[in-house]
Design an enzyme around this catalytic site. Structure first.
Site, mmCIF file in Angstrom:
data_model
loop_
_atom_site.group_PDB
_atom_site.id
_atom_site.type_symbol
_atom_site.label_atom_id
_atom_site.label_comp_id
_atom_site.label_asym_id
_atom_site.label_seq_id
_atom_site.Cartn_x
_atom_site.Cartn_y
_atom_site.Cartn_z
ATOM 1 N N GLN A 224 0.912 -1.275 -0.088
ATOM 2 C CA GLN A 224 -0.025 0.047 0.200
ATOM 3 C C GLN A 224 0.792 1.249 0.135
ATOM 4 O OE1 GLN A 224 -2.636 -1.870 3.313
ATOM 5 N NE2 GLN A 224 -3.351 -0.161 3.243
ATOM 6 N N PHE A 255 -5.813 -4.316 3.243
ATOM 7 C CA PHE A 255 -6.577 -4.183 4.688
ATOM 8 C C PHE A 255 -5.727 -3.370 5.759
ATOM 9 C CE2 PHE A 255 -8.594 -7.738 2.497
ATOM 10 C CZ PHE A 255 -9.625 -7.105 1.728
ATOM 11 N N GLU A 259 0.535 -1.625 4.862
ATOM 12 C CA GLU A 259 0.699 -0.294 4.916
ATOM 13 C C GLU A 259 2.235 -0.144 5.382
ATOM 14 O OE1 GLU A 259 -2.053 1.990 6.963
ATOM 15 O OE2 GLU A 259 -0.554 3.806 7.305
ATOM 16 N N ARG A 337 -5.950 7.179 17.064
ATOM 17 C CA ARG A 337 -7.533 7.094 16.294
ATOM 18 C C ARG A 337 -8.215 6.534 17.274
ATOM 19 N NH1 ARG A 337 -9.893 7.895 11.441
ATOM 20 N NH2 ARG A 337 -7.862 8.598 10.500
ATOM 21 N N ARG A 369 -7.781 -1.940 8.467
ATOM 22 C CA ARG A 369 -9.233 -1.381 8.221
ATOM 23 C C ARG A 369 -9.819 -0.819 9.527
ATOM 24 N NH1 ARG A 369 -13.242 -4.151 3.745
ATOM 25 N NH2 ARG A 369 -13.917 -2.328 2.703
ATOM 26 N N PHE A 371 -8.182 0.975 11.648
ATOM 27 C CA PHE A 371 -6.879 1.885 12.306
ATOM 28 C C PHE A 371 -7.020 2.445 13.756
ATOM 29 C CE2 PHE A 371 -3.332 4.724 12.175
ATOM 30 C CZ PHE A 371 -2.102 4.006 11.662
ATOM 31 N N ALA A 538 -6.148 5.030 5.615
ATOM 32 C CA ALA A 538 -7.110 6.139 6.150
ATOM 33 C C ALA A 538 -8.298 6.203 5.040
ATOM 34 C CB ALA A 538 -6.242 7.456 6.481
ATOM 35 N N GLU A 739 -13.005 2.300 4.981
ATOM 36 C CA GLU A 739 -12.565 1.960 6.440
ATOM 37 C C GLU A 739 -14.152 2.131 7.300
ATOM 38 O OE1 GLU A 739 -9.453 4.336 7.164
ATOM 39 O OE2 GLU A 739 -8.460 2.545 8.090
#
Ligand code: MTE
Ligand code: HPA
Ligand code: MOS
Length: 807
Positions: A224, A255, A259, A337, A369, A371, A538, A739
């Site tokens: 990603q 997913f 990342e 988050r 997904r 996060f 994100a 997400e």
């Protein structure tokens, strides 16, 4: 298929090149740009790239201990294994032995010590994949690696007790929650836990590295985040970034798991390619992928609330202890988050939120997904359900009583005002379409007559903040090329993982230039085209890259409009680009003809575009600011039936209403909502990660780790997009959708809790159901409830006590 879709499919097959010319490219439910390739098997994933002659294959030798010093490493047997060309260790890394995205605490190959069971200790490079794997499995032998075991910390609770964190705790307070709770007419105090979740992308982690001249390296990576792969590979080799190119045409799912954590695989493939001057592919087997890579953070919660008769929350506090694993990875941003999603849809005047990133000797947990958002909001929804049960109210009414207001009660704990609140009308619409109130009454009537099967129903809302919560990441770039025949090529900084980003970006560009989608082609993500990109994460992929591509296309359009006005007459600002034509002053010409004229007139027919999200800022010290450009909303009603003898259950119906703003592509967005819902349901019900007492993950394959199957989709699955426009000027006034839908199936979990509650209706407090709600967890909750009923019967509790503690 509708007519527009039909026309586009025909076009995809190449039968009628201009059949889709009349389709408005943007806002139309067109199929995914690779739909036919996905189903025919023609789509090229990294492992499908034809291998160059001389390609070697790598595999990783993994640690057998969760925490140990490496006493000795003797790789002779591994080197002598059939087909082996080389064995590499940390000592072979010319630059820094680190692939951590934020902190430098993530060794590529273990050096001196191992910090989790499954950590790569050495890499084998062999003539075939099979040879490499066989040789790598010698890592199990005492003759190859000898360990001095150290005490591992394997649970969140143990790490918390040791105050062992990968990053300092986060703490956000507003108002005076302690005194508000103390003086509230009702209080409760509880604990809760939720498990982690494996990303289970269908295509596992993989990288294919090809050495190039003059210390160059091309890395095909399923990632990603191509820019970060480029950077960590360069850093690992001690090279400047411009020596490395990273390319990714598509992933078979990410997913969040790709990342940051594609890095180890990219680095090992590139290290081997650099050392041996041969192309090297590293494809992790599913079991190795499970053992090596991090997952969604599991969490332990302690929470407390004070509330009034209507269930309105007067004060709340929560501690969210997340399992970070052995290194920091992205856990700081995940924990942040979580802090910023505890409120979910509710105004909390007086609140205290603590998030801990607990350091354990297990895989380094990472993006998945949502996060951290799901982990923050879940406990709030559980708490609201608890409150409703204490008061004997419909949990829906407690939710409505606490919803964010408009113009008042509208500031989040972190200081951002909720400006685009559509929770009330969205909920109203869903209540009507799902017939929630009548069905809630019907389930009670059913349960009264059904001793074994119990029905449960629940509605939960979602409010999800859109933007990277690290402001500088909210930037993107794109390149648009218009060729002399009027065909268009787009490259942008985002990656395609099945979510339909390339389709949406192509729609944006086609819309801007008034072309059919078939005239626009999107190429693979490539670090040599757009530099310094952010991860596609994100949920911001289309917001960011769509805007950047729109800007690039607009620049070209403006140049062409000036020429059209000169050729056809009229003002450049009034020139329209529609249906493959350019229209000015009552006259029209085909787009391709204008483009060719522009070329002859030496007008630049390609452009870059750049976008930086406005308004976002964040103070990481005070945990306040405006971290999100806007919010996406949704709500879901789920109804389940639970077998109270076996703990088995079924989702019989789900009604979902989700806000994707003005959708760029309603077909793709509906797919995202459905997929996110089912994936979130898996997290909360069937997917269970289990480590044995040595810290070995035992659920490392589909045989023991159960993701939802097609058959778990409810027979009645009514998913709709809420008719809305983003209040902010995003591309086409759309909203991010990747997400937020993962939080919708909180309603499934709470519907199961509702059914369990019906098994012993005399007990007032909520069933102590942990997540995932596996049949075992359901039976445990049923048993705890029966025990409580019997205890209550033996010594009735005073009727004004609403304090309850449950494990
Ligand atoms: N959809 C598919 N099919 N495959 C994926 O890997 N990843 C999800 C979501 N939807 C994913 C997906 C995650 S974690 C994110 S952040 C977004 O897609 C990223 O893409 P976007 O920003 O373009 O929506
Ligand atoms: N989501 C995904 N990745 C991120 C984020 C986020 O909010 N912040 C930093 N990296
Ligand atoms: Mo998604 S978890 O932000 O990759």
């Amino acid at each position: 298929m509708n007519k527009q879709t039909d026309a586009f499919m025909g076009n995809l097959r190449g039968s009628t090149p201009d059949a889709a010319a009349d389709v408005a490219a943007i806002g139309t439910p067109l199929p995914h740009e690779s739909a036919t390739l996905h189903v025919s098997g023609e789509a090229i994933y990294t492992d499908d790239i034809p291998e160059l002659a001389g390609t070697l294959h790598a595999a990783l030798g993994l640690s057998r201990h969760a925490h140990a010093r490496i006493a000795s490493l003797d790789l002779t047997a591994v080197r002598n294994a059939p087909g082996v060309v080389a064995v590499l260790t940390a000592a072979d890394i010319p630059g820094e032995n680190n692939c951590g995205p934020v902190l430098h605490d993530d060794p590529i190959l273990a050096d001196g010590a191992v910090l989790y069971l499954g950590q790569p200790v050495f890499a084998v490079v062999a003539e075939t994949h099979e040879h490499a794997r066989r040789a790598a499995s010698l890592a199990k032998s005492d003759e190859v690696v000898r360990y001095e075991p150290l005490e591992p910390v394997l649970t969140v609770a143990a790490a918390k007790a040791n105050k062992q964190y990968v990053l300092p705790p986060l703490h956000l307070t507003r108002g005076t929650p302690a005194s508000k709770i103390a003086s509230a007419p009702h209080r409760l105090q509880r604990t809760f836990e939720v498990g982690g979740q494996e990303q289970f992308y269908l295509e596992g982690q993989i990288a294919y590295a090809l050495p190039k001249e003059m210390d160059g390296m091309l890395v095909h990576s399923s990632t990603q985040h191509p820019s970060e792969m480029q950077q960590v590979v360069a850093h690992m080799l001690g090279w400047p970034t411009h020596n490395v190119v990273c390319e990714c045409r598509r992933m078979g799912g990410g997913f969040g798991g790709k990342e940051s954590q594609s890095a180890l695989f990219a680095c090992v493939a590139a290290l081997a390619a650099q050392q041996l001057h041969r192309p090297v592919k590293l494809r992790a087997d599913r079991d190795d992928d499970f053992l090596i890579t991090g997952k969604r953070h599991d969490a332990l919660y302690q929470y407390e609330a004070g509330f009034d008769e209507a269930g309105r929350i007067l004060g709340a506090r929560v501690e969210i202890a997340l399992r970070a694993g052995y290194s920091a990875d992205l856990s700081g941003a995940v924990a942040t988050r979580a802090v910023c999603h505890f409120d979910n849809a509710y105004y909390l005047s007086d609140v205290d939120i603590v998030a801990l990133a607990c350091k354990t000797n297990t895989q380094s947990n990472t993006a998945f997904r949502g996060f951290g958002g799901p982990q923050g909001a879940l406990v709030m929804e559980v708490m609201i359900d608890d409150i409703a049960r204490e008061l004997g109210l419909d949990p829906l009414d407690v939710r409505l009583a606490n919803y964010y207001g408009i113009g008042e009660r509208d500031v989040t704990p972190y200081g951002q005002r909720v400006e685009d609140n559509i929770l009330a009308p969205l909920t109203e619409e869903l209540l009507a379409s799902s017939d929630y109130r009548a069905r809630r009454a019907a389930r009670a009537a059913f349960n009264a007559k059904s001793p074994v099967l119990k029905r449960g129903i629940a509605i939960t809302p979602v409010k999800f903040g859109i933007s990277f919560n690290v402001p500088f990441l909210n930037q993107a770039g794109a390149l648009v090329h218009v060729y002399k025949d009027g065909s268009v090529l787009v490259n942008h900084g985002g990656t395609e993982m099945g979510q339909g980003l390339n389709t949406k970006v192509a729609q944006v560009v086609a819309g801007e230039l008034g072309l059919a989608l078939s005239r626009v082609r999107v190429t693979a993500a490539d670090t040599s085209k757009v530099a310094n990109t952010s991860a596609t994460a994100a949920s911001t992929g289309s917001d960011l890259n769509g805007k950047a591509a729109e800007a690039a296309a607009r620049t070209i359009r403006e140049r062409l409009a000036a020429l059209a006005a000169k050729t056809l007459g009229g003002n450049a600002e009034d020139v329209r680009f529609e249906h493959g034509s350019v229209i000015s002053n009552g006259g029209a010409m085909p787009f391709a003809q204008l483009v060719n004229a522009a070329y002859l007139a030496r007008i630049q027919l390609w452009s870059d575009g750049f976008y930086a999200t406005p308004k976002v800022h964040w103070d990481a010290k005070t945990l306040t600011g405006h971290p999100f450009y806007y919010f996406a909303y949704g709500a879901a009603v789920s109804e389940v039936v639970v077998d109270t003898l076996t703990g088995e259950w079924k989702l019989v119906r789900a009604d979902v209403l989700h806000d994707a703003g003005q959708s760029i592509n309603p077909a793709i967005d509906l797919g995202q909502v459905e997929g996110g819902f089912i994936q979130g349901m898996g997290w909360l019900t069937t997917e269970e990660l289990w480590w044995n007492r040595d810290g070995r993950l035992m659920t490392h394959a589909p045989s023991t780790y159960k993701i939802p199957a097609v058959s778990d989709t409810p027979a009645a699955f009514n998913v709709r997009l809420y008719r809305n426009e983003n209040a902010e000027p995003t591309v086409f006034r759309s909203k991010a959708v990747g997400e937020p839908p993962l939080l919708l199936p909180f309603s499934v979990f709470l519907a199961i809790r509702d059914a369990i509650a019906a098994a012993a209706p005399e007990v007032k407090s909520a069933p102590p159901l942990r997540a995932p709600a596996t049949p075992e967890a359901i039976l445990d909750a049923l048993e705890a409830r029966e025990t409580q009923r019997d205890a209550n019967a033996a010594s009735p509790a005073p009727s004004n006590s609403t304090t309850a503690t449950a494990a």
